[in-house]
Design a protein around this motif. Structure first.
Motif, short mmCIF file in Angstrom:
data_model
loop_
_atom_site.label_atom_id
_atom_site.label_comp_id
_atom_site.label_asym_id
_atom_site.label_seq_id
_atom_site.Cartn_x
_atom_site.Cartn_y
_atom_site.Cartn_z
N GLY A 224 18.46 36.59 43.66
CA GLY A 224 17.22 35.81 43.62
C GLY A 224 17.11 34.83 42.48
O GLY A 224 16.40 33.84 42.59
N ASP A 225 17.77 35.12 41.34
CA ASP A 225 17.72 34.22 40.17
C ASP A 225 16.31 33.67 39.95
O ASP A 225 16.07 32.46 40.06
CB ASP A 225 18.70 33.05 40.36
N PRO A 226 15.34 34.52 39.60
CA PRO A 226 13.96 34.04 39.48
C PRO A 226 13.79 32.97 38.41
O PRO A 226 12.86 32.15 38.48
CB PRO A 226 13.18 35.31 39.14
N TRP A 227 14.67 32.95 37.40
CA TRP A 227 14.57 31.96 36.33
C TRP A 227 14.90 30.55 36.81
O TRP A 227 14.72 29.59 36.08
CB TRP A 227 15.50 32.36 35.18
N HIS A 228 15.37 30.42 38.07
CA HIS A 228 15.63 29.09 38.64
C HIS A 228 14.52 28.66 39.60
O HIS A 228 14.67 27.64 40.29
CB HIS A 228 16.96 29.10 39.41
N ARG A 229 13.43 29.38 39.65
CA ARG A 229 12.40 29.12 40.66
C ARG A 229 11.83 27.72 40.55
O ARG A 229 11.41 27.12 41.55
CB ARG A 229 11.28 30.16 40.57
N ASP A 230 11.75 27.16 39.31
CA ASP A 230 11.19 25.81 39.12
C ASP A 230 12.28 24.82 38.71
O ASP A 230 12.00 23.85 37.99
CB ASP A 230 10.09 25.84 38.06
N ALA A 231 13.50 25.06 39.17
CA ALA A 231 14.61 24.20 38.75
C ALA A 231 14.38 22.75 39.12
O ALA A 231 14.81 21.83 38.39
CB ALA A 231 15.91 24.71 39.36
N ASP A 232 13.69 22.49 40.25
CA ASP A 232 13.46 21.11 40.68
C ASP A 232 12.54 20.34 39.73
O ASP A 232 12.51 19.12 39.75
CB ASP A 232 12.87 21.09 42.10
N ARG A 233 11.80 21.06 38.91
CA ARG A 233 10.85 20.41 38.00
C ARG A 233 11.45 20.10 36.64
O ARG A 233 10.78 19.55 35.78
CB ARG A 233 9.62 21.31 37.82
N HIS A 234 12.71 20.46 36.44
CA HIS A 234 13.34 20.28 35.13
C HIS A 234 14.66 19.53 35.29
O HIS A 234 15.36 19.69 36.31
CB HIS A 234 13.60 21.64 34.48
N PRO A 235 15.03 18.73 34.30
CA PRO A 235 16.28 17.95 34.41
C PRO A 235 17.53 18.82 34.36
O PRO A 235 18.54 18.46 34.93
CB PRO A 235 16.21 16.99 33.21
N TYR A 236 17.46 19.97 33.67
CA TYR A 236 18.62 20.84 33.53
C TYR A 236 18.20 22.29 33.80
O TYR A 236 17.05 22.68 33.56
CB TYR A 236 19.24 20.73 32.13
N LEU A 237 19.17 23.08 34.27
CA LEU A 237 18.88 24.49 34.54
C LEU A 237 18.43 25.22 33.28
O LEU A 237 17.56 26.09 33.34
CB LEU A 237 20.12 25.18 35.11
N ARG A 238 19.01 24.87 32.14
CA ARG A 238 18.62 25.54 30.90
C ARG A 238 17.13 25.34 30.62
O ARG A 238 16.46 26.23 30.09
CB ARG A 238 19.45 25.02 29.72
N ASP A 239 16.62 24.15 30.95
CA ASP A 239 15.19 23.89 30.75
C ASP A 239 14.35 24.81 31.63
O ASP A 239 13.33 25.36 31.19
CB ASP A 239 14.86 22.42 31.06
N ALA A 240 14.77 24.96 32.89
CA ALA A 240 14.03 25.83 33.80
C ALA A 240 14.08 27.27 33.32
O ALA A 240 13.07 27.99 33.36
CB ALA A 240 14.62 25.71 35.21
#
Length: 699
Positions: A224-240
């Motif tokens: 599920g990788d919940p920490w990626h749930r808002d990945a589309d709102r951030h320029p990089y995965l680390r930000d999400a």
């Protein structure tokens, strides 16, 4: 997937590609505008880099690189060069070894060159002139050991710091396994179904502790990788990931650490982050971690993952009666190793830790796995095939001998004074050498030794005949360059560090290899499909324990991650790098140097990595009286190196006996195959080749 679906997916892929190009172009323009504004701000007499950096989302060093006038006094660099010792040239014959040494140029500067655009290489004026490595007109300068007493001090151990056997027993942590896609939670032998709402950290903590009221200290996310749930709102995965970890968690706060094996604060990682929380007004601590730290999960349910951890623990207990599975494989590996430190005998008082200066030198000059993609025209644009060979449990083959104690420095003058036998014995031993390397004229195969590369790549492997470069390398690689089966390379010893040979990792590695063999056998002979899969995952976890345990000995300089409200951005530490920001807060990280870690042994990691890189080139199979590796393939047939894997255009008949270090055929893609030009393309072809080989074997 049928032909029509394949064509449709290709069209979609092209559309995404075009969108990426547009976004990158827009980003490039925004970055150019940002740089112009920084330069404009620098014209203000009272401008300070530490004020401009957080506003720009850059580190101070990046701002100073754009506007050198903003450099603070503490960033001044002493450009004085150390005088170099006279080098010693090593050849493959006694006659060459007896020739007088050549004079060396000035030693490399201590400072690392800043990355900047690389100009095109100049035209060759004379065929006989030495060439620098391709695209290396502004290479990184590797550090050297200072001359005289200052350099001698580097070789002394850190006072009062040594690896010793622990006198306590680790405490097991109550653990649950959670699939955040389905909401399935497994705790011991019970299965629960949770409502995770929008899968924030707060929702996970609330749901887990509503179901299991107390006692849970570790939550492994299996899918599920919940920490990626808002990945589309951030320029990089680390930000999400940072935003997810630092989101509001009512009733909980960020853990500040406790005990011998606990670390404070969250760990921001794009794929496998760690969230550390402590309940308000309580001593209850809990971690949220990814199972991906241990092994790749391919649709496995939480119960199978739980069974894998149980099998792993049971298998380790056969060798370590007090074994405890800690949060990560690296923590587990180092803890298990400390329990193999002798209680009596030569090293009963522990293994001394090198000086911080020498650890820093190894950190800067001893790379890890070889990752190199060889592109046309060095390989055909259309490959006849793409064949993947992966060295099974590779690092386990290189733990039988490691450096121990405090080293001695071997200068070029000292090395030159030795007999050829003494020189070769030193290169066979546990050493780390600063050398000047010349690729033989007419060389038509892959590069053999790593060279410092400019830009984002840490290392590359020059292969063009006549190229000369200066680098650091371990004994296994130096020996391979001198004795390779094609043409000996010219090696000039500039400086070196030599340790006594020892076996500090041998007992630890043997026990892990036996554990791996046991679980590997269970995976293949277990009649129950779920238990067979769990045993396979557990065997992969043993590999991770050894692999990341070795990496943890390297003890990289530590990074601290923190957040600052946007309204207080001037409070961001001046030496911090901005790694993410939103409307409310800035996320940053900054280096804190080396900690006083009693188990820091970068010399062990460096020796193993050097041996593994050398074995990618050539290794002998004594029982079969044959050799394997890149140098035993046809020129132009090596497409890529990837840590412990080779990608070739032709299949090989190398022996495979299920032993650590053996080359296992992992993928086979029949041609013609368009040669990959990026890592992403290589990984796509890798996955396709593995699937094709699996389908072929099942047919």
């Amino acid at each position: 997937m049928d032909a029509q679906s394949y064509s449709t997916a290709l069209a979609d892929l092209r559309t995404v590609r075009d969108q990426i190009k547009k976004i990158r172009a827009a980003l490039t323009k925004q970055e150019a505008d940002r740089d112009k504004l920084i330069i404009q701000l620098a014209s203000y007499p009272k401008a300070k880099a530490e004020r401009i950096a957080p506003a720009a989302g850059l580190g101070v060093a990046d701002v100073v690189a754009l506007a050198p006038a903003l450099a603070p006094d503490s960033l001044a660099v002493n450009d004085a060069l150390q005088p170099a010792a006279e080098p010693s040239t090593i050849q493959a014959t006694p006659e060459a070894a007896a020739s007088p040494p050549q004079q060396a140029a000035a030693a490399p500067a201590m400072a690392t060159a800043a990355a900047r655009p690389v100009p095109p290489p100049p035209a060759r004026a004379e065929p006989a002139a030495p060439k620098t490595p391709a695209a290396a007109q502004t290479p990184r300068d590797l550090p050297s050991i200072p001359a005289g007493a200052n350099g001698d001090a580097w070789l002394a151990a850190t006072p009062g710091l040594a690896s010793t056997r622990p006198n306590f027993t680790q405490q097991a942590r109550s653990t649950v396994f959670l699939d955040t896609t389905t909401g399935v939670l497994v705790h011991r032998h019970q299965t629960h179904h949770l409502d995770l709402a929008d899968r924030s950290a707060a929702d996970l903590l609330t749901a887990v502790f509503h179901t299991i009221s107390e006692g849970v200290e570790r939550i492994y996310i299996t899918a599920g990788d919940p920490w990626h749930r808002d990945a589309d709102r951030h320029p990089y995965l680390r930000d999400a990931v940072a935003a997810w970890l630092n989101g509001p968690t009512p009733g909980w706060r960020t853990d500040t650490g406790r005990g011998r094996d606990r670390m404070a604060g969250h760990f921001v990682h794009a794929r496998n982050p760690v969230g550390r929380y402590q309940r308000d007004n309580s001593d209850h601590h809990v971690e949220i971690r990814s199972v991906g730290e241990w092994f790749d999960v391919d649709g496995d349910d939480p119960a199978t993952v739980r069974d894998a951890f149980v099998l792993l623990w049971q298998a380790l207990r056969r060798h370590w009666p007090d074994a405890v599975l800690m949060g990560s494989p690296s923590q587990t590996g180092r803890d298990l190793w400390t329990r193999t430190i002798p209680q009596r005998g030569q090293h009963a008082e522990g293994f001394p830790v090198l000086s911080e200066e020498l650890r820093g030198l190894l950190h800067a000059t001893a790379g890890q796995g070889r990752n190199e993609l060889i592109t046309p025209p060095r390989v055909p644009e259309q490959l006849p095939q793409l064949v993947e060979y992966d060295r099974t449990f590779a690092y386990a083959k290189h733990t039988w001998k490691s450096p121990v104690g405090t080293p001695r420095r071997i200068t070029a003058r000292t090395f030159a004074a030795w007999s050829e036998k003494e020189q070769m014995r030193a290169l066979y031993g546990c050493g780390h050498w600063q050398v000047r390397v010349t690729v033989p004229d007419g060389w038509d195969h892959v590069g053999l030794l790593p060279a410092p590369a400019p830009g984002d790549r840490a290392w590359h492997y020059p292969a063009e005949g006549g190229t000369t470069f200066t680098t650091w390398a371990g004994g296994p690689e130096i020996h391979t360059a001198l004795t390779n089966p094609l043409t000996p390379w010219k090696i000039e010893i500039l400086d070196g560090i030599l340790w006594e040979d020892g076996k500090p990792l041998d007992d630890w590695a043997k026990k892990l290899k036996e554990t791996w063999t046991n679980l590997f056998a269970q995976a293949h002979f277990q009649g129950d499909a779920q238990q067979a899969r769990a045993a396979h995952l557990a065997s992969r976890a043993v590999r991770a324990i050894l692999l990341y345990g070795i990496g943890s000995f390297a003890q990289r300089p530590r990074m601290v991650t923190g957040t600052t409200p946007r309204t207080l951005e001037r409070d961001v530490p001046p030496d911090a790098e901005i790694i993410g920001f939103d409307d409310e807060q800035i996320t940053w990280q900054k280096p804190t140097g080396f900690s006083r870690d009693p188990n820091a042994h970068p010399e062990w990691a460096a020796a193993i990595w050097s041996g593994a890189r050398a074995a990618l080139l050539t290794q002998r199979h004594r029982d079969d009286n044959t050799h394997a590796g890149a140098l035993h393939t046809a020129p132009g047939s090596v497409v890529a190196f990837r840590t412990d894997a080779l990608y070739l255009t032709q299949p090989q008949s190398w022996p495979y006996h299920h032993q650590p270090g053996d080359y296992l055929l992992r993928g086979h893609l029949t041609g013609p195959v368009t040669a990959p030009t990026t890592e992403e393309e290589l990984l796509m072809l890798r996955d396709t080749g593995r699937a094709a080989l699996t389908a072929e074997r099942e047919a």
